[in-house]
Design an enzyme around this catalytic site. Structure first.
Site, PDB file in Angstrom:
ATOM      1  N   MET A  82       0.838  -1.200   0.000  1.00 33.54           N
ATOM      2  CA  MET A  82       0.000   0.000   0.000  1.00 33.54           C
ATOM      3  C   MET A  82       0.873   1.250   0.000  1.00 33.54           C
ATOM      4  SD  MET A  82      -3.182  -0.941   2.492  1.00 33.54           S
ATOM      5  CE  MET A  82      -4.158  -2.414   2.182  1.00 33.54           C
ATOM      6  N   CYS A  83       0.262   2.398   0.128  1.00 35.28           N
ATOM      7  CA  CYS A  83       0.948   3.682   0.055  1.00 35.28           C
ATOM      8  C   CYS A  83       1.634   4.023   1.381  1.00 35.28           C
ATOM      9  CB  CYS A  83      -0.060   4.772  -0.290  1.00 35.28           C
ATOM     10  SG  CYS A  83      -1.120   4.370  -1.677  1.00 35.28           S
TER      11      CYS A  83
END
Length: 271
Positions: free
Chosen positions: A1-2
């Protein structure tokens, strides 16, 4: 994910040191290579830089790393896409106007089956769950408070309620600011550090770079840095418990809320 990076402080401060380590996570020390962006608040104005290229290989990111833009609130994001193409319109942070101020939002996570009904006040431009969440938050704030901005306490309470609802759809780590304060939500992973006098030397984890903060600050300065993972390896960071919403102002945590997901509220369509 980010991954997320935020800064909230009591005096205008540059984020060059922290961004130097953060930039490396977009393709050198980590795999967040689907774009990056950063928003600086300056009074009621914002400077925003977005690039769908990896931050580690972006000339724009190199410029930001070396240009000391001073701000009291900064939000940065490096993206590992879960929803939405790798395009400029899907690059965080997102910015909208409400109550005569710009608002900026960045999200790390994945909201499944999140299809809110929009009334036309705020609509996504791209096709990410993140921008949908941002537009929904602003829409519900304006529905609740009308055309006049509420107190920070009332705003914090409403954002707590909205975060409780949105967190039921999945992972919802986020940063949100209007240039006056910053909200940071830990859904799965978030850390922060508050730097104040006496200042010490800090060493980045992702780059061979260190800084003596005592040489570039005054005894009155107070700076909160928020990141998905700690950026330095010789300082003590607070590792926040999942289900925690923090309100930062003037470089300090002023309010904490618990956001362990509860029942989905009827203001969101779970399609």
């Amino acid at each position: 994910m980010c991954q997320l990076l935020g800064m909230n402080c009591n005096v205008p401060t540059d984020i060059c040191f922290s961004f130097t380590g953060f930039q490396a996570r977009g393709g050198i020390t980590d795999h967040h290579t689907d774009g990056w962006g950063i928003t600086f608040f300056e009074g009621k104005g914002v400077r925003q830089f977005l690039d769908p290229k990896p931050s580690a290989h972006s000339p724009v990111a190199d410029f930001i790393r070396t240009y000391p833009i001073k701000s009291t609130n900064v939000i940065a994001h490096i993206r590992k896409a879960t929803q939405g193409d790798t395009k400029l319109e899907n690059t965080h942070p997102f910015v909208r106007e409400m109550w005569g101020r710009y608002w900026s939002f960045a999200h790390n996570g994945d909201l499944k089956n999140f299809e809110p009904a929009f009334d036309g006040r705020y609509r996504p431009v791209g096709n990410t769950d993140s921008e949908k969440a941002f537009c929904f938050i602003l829409q519900e704030l304006q529905k609740t408070f009308g055309d006049e901005a509420p107190s920070m306490e009332a705003l914090g309470n409403k954002l707590h309620e909205l975060t409780l609802a949105l967190a039921t759809f999945g992972v919802f780590n986020f940063l949100l600011s209007n240039g006056e304060f910053m909200l940071a939500h830990c859904s799965t992973k978030l850390a922060s550090i508050i730097r104040k006098a006496p200042f010490n030397v800090a060493q980045l984890k992702d780059q061979d770079v260190k800084i003596d903060f005592s040489a570039v600050t005054t005894n009155k300065d107070q700076v909160a840095v928020i990141a998905t993972n700690p950026l330095t390896d010789n300082e003590v960071w607070s590792i926040h418990e999942p289900g925690t919403l923090l309100l930062f102002s003037e470089g300090a945590v002023v309010t904490q809320y618990k956001t362990v997901p509860g029942p989905i509220t009827n203001c969101i369509s779970n399609a």
